[in-house]
Design an enzyme around this catalytic site. Sequence first.
Site, PDB file in Angstrom:
ATOM      1  N   ARG A   1      -9.880   1.641   0.503  1.00  8.92           N
ATOM      2  CA  ARG A   1      -8.836   2.384  -0.224  1.00  8.92           C
ATOM      3  C   ARG A   1      -7.641   1.492  -0.581  1.00  8.92           C
ATOM      4  O   ARG A   1      -7.000   1.725  -1.596  1.00  8.92           O
ATOM      5  CB  ARG A   1      -8.344   3.565   0.607  1.00  8.92           C
ATOM      6  CG  ARG A   1      -9.336   4.698   0.607  1.00  8.92           C
ATOM      7  CD  ARG A   1      -8.736   5.905   1.276  1.00  8.92           C
ATOM      8  NE  ARG A   1      -9.669   7.008   1.217  1.00  8.92           N
ATOM      9  CZ  ARG A   1      -9.576   8.085   1.963  1.00  8.92           C
ATOM     10  NH1 ARG A   1      -8.591   8.200   2.831  1.00  8.92           N
ATOM     11  NH2 ARG A   1     -10.446   9.067   1.856  1.00  8.92           N
TER      12      ARG A   1
ATOM     13  N   GLY B   1     -18.205  12.432   1.871  1.00 12.42           N
ATOM     14  CA  GLY B   1     -18.423  11.286   2.754  1.00 12.42           C
ATOM     15  C   GLY B   1     -19.883  10.955   2.994  1.00 12.42           C
ATOM     16  O   GLY B   1     -20.306   9.819   2.779  1.00 12.42           O
TER      17      GLY B   1
ATOM     18  N   GLY C   1     -11.904  16.571  -0.315  1.00  7.13           N
ATOM     19  CA  GLY C   1     -11.417  17.940  -0.547  1.00  7.13           C
ATOM     20  C   GLY C   1     -10.805  18.122  -1.925  1.00  7.13           C
ATOM     21  O   GLY C   1     -10.970  19.172  -2.551  1.00  7.13           O
TER      22      GLY C   1
END
Length: 378
Positions: A42, A333, A356
């Site tokens: 990330r 995931g 989400g």
Amino acid sequence: MYIPQLEDLGDVKGKTVLVRCDFNVPVKRDENGELEIVDDFRIRSSLPTLKWLVDRGARVVACSHIGRPHGKYDPDLTIAPMAKRLHELLPEVEVMENLRFSKGEEENDDAFVKELIKGVDLYVDDAFGAAHRQHASIVGPPKYLKSAAGRLVAKEAEVLSLLLEEPNRPFVGIMGGSKVSDKIGLIRALLEKVDRMIVGGGMAFSFLAATGHKVGGSLVEPDQFNTCKELVRASDKLVLPVDYVALSSDGKFGLEERSGSKEVFSGDIPDDWMGLDIGPRSVGIFEAIISGAKTVLWNGPLGVCEDPRFSAGTRAVATAVANCGCFSVVGGGDSAAAIEQMGLSDRISHLSTGGGASLEFLENGDLPGLKALRESPF
Ligand code: AMP
């Protein structure tokens, strides 16, 4: 859906830009007790946006949340290791401490927003994974500053909008994972958009039990049966498994200690058995549907894929999605991990990192973070 892009900010030279990033990466303590990053994906993903701004002469301040400290300082959740890693990659960027150390972040407190943007000229949101949160750093700054989506947010919004607005058909949805209650709203919304909706994983058993099949000791949520039954009756697009790989109860059904013997059942599952993967006939049916698709959206494993005895269904679907040659979007995931572990990432059109947020976007067609950027008055 148009969302302002970095180019819409105008000349950023000499301006201070606050960038909301998603640096919420896994960390662990090393043998000396120092926090160490386990996976910096990330952080590396934030570079295109941060570099774009730095290269054009902006002073860049990055901020992010880490974990859930609930408004209090927590030494395990400091942003220091992420800041250190970012500085190795791009030294010019300043990094603020974990936003959630302040109560105002999750409470979306306007005073906290004003504190956050003190001395800041422009705002960029590049934290797609948090775009479904009505939190101060996500929805606050666009009220006061000229704002834009960073590259990650722009890409996710573009790909997911395309699925909802103009997918090439046939459009096939594949949903798996454990609990039907988590995704029933999404399944209902997607049934309006897709041509076929394959449902596997633990969640399939609530649909099967609700429509009169015996599912033995498989995972079910009886409070969802009415909704499942209604969706099965209302839509001929739903495709459920027809056979299952199950485990006998001479071991334990608990997910940690799963011993016992394995068998494939078609139709009904006997009382003492728990369905933990789709069977070979289901795999064949699902593969045939996927191979004819022009657009595929896949979220969630088709079985308990962490256990090699029950990963065949997920692996077969991953291969079918990679081979279908169509526009494919994989989110969540476990499904994204299966694609990566099998070395299939470069044959997937888009691996969604949003979790989400992606699911909420697909269900509602919008997110608070995107709405805030669109509605910024500047
Ligand atoms: P989710 O977080 O809802 O996407 O669910 C992922 C989890 O679903 C994984 O940990 C799988 O082990 C679990 N899962 C998939 N299939 C089954 C099944 N048939 N029974 C129980 N759990 C399952």
